[in-house]
Enzyme design. Structure first.
Site: not given
Ligand code: THU
Length: 157
Positions: A61, A63, A72, A74, A115
């Site tokens: 991830n 941010e 994210c 994934e 996701c």
């Protein structure tokens, strides 16, 4: 009127029960948590993909101070695979996460809805069910096919 029961199939297992390649994928997802950039949530998620040609892609991830701009683990892995290996199906996706204390989560980390939607489309795009491994210290959830994560998903094709 009638009730419709939707069944999903999840296997619960321990690290020792995984095949060598699945255990390796979980370990790579754990390693990928180290590259996570999560100064806001302090929740570090790692993802590992195994592609059809056995290339391994990591994601984590990322941010941002403008929160919705973050991504994210994934999706960072799936989109990296799409950019670098557009012709390769995703065979396996493993995820793991560390909490704000740096501890791996006790329970399996489960992908967010967005996701899941992206995983579904990846699966449809290549016509191959994704082998999914959700790591937790206490147990690992394993499933084959995203319909076991998100039944009745949206699709326009
Ligand atoms: N996160 C992921 O990377 N994957 C998930 O499946 C759930 C949530 C990230 C988003 C955000 O950076 C942090 O975890 C806390 O929600």
């Amino acid at each position: 009127m009638k009730d419709v029961e939707v069944k999903i199939k999840i296997r619960e297992c321990q690290m020792e029960e995984l095949s060598d390649i699945d255990r390796a994928m979980v370990n790579i997802a754990v390693e990928a948590t180290d590259s996570s950039y999560a100064p806001y949530s302090h929740f570090h998620v790692g993802a590992a993909l195994l592609l059809a040609d056995n290339t391994i892609i990591r994601g984590c991830n990322q941010e941002n101070a403008a929160f919705p701009a973050g991504l994210c683990a994934e999706r960072s892995a799936i989109f990296a695979a799409g950019a670098q290996h557009p012709d390769q199906a995703v065979k396996t996706l493993a995820i793991a996460a560390r909490d704000h204390n740096g501890e791996l989560t006790e329970e399996p980390i489960s992908p967010c809805g967005t996701c899941r939607q992206v995983m579904i489309e990846t699966e449809k795009r290549f016509g191959l069910p994704i082998h999914i491994l959700l790591y937790g210290q206490k147990r690992i959830y394993m499933m084959d096919g995203t319909e076991n994560l998100m039944p009745l998903s949206f699709s326009d094709f």
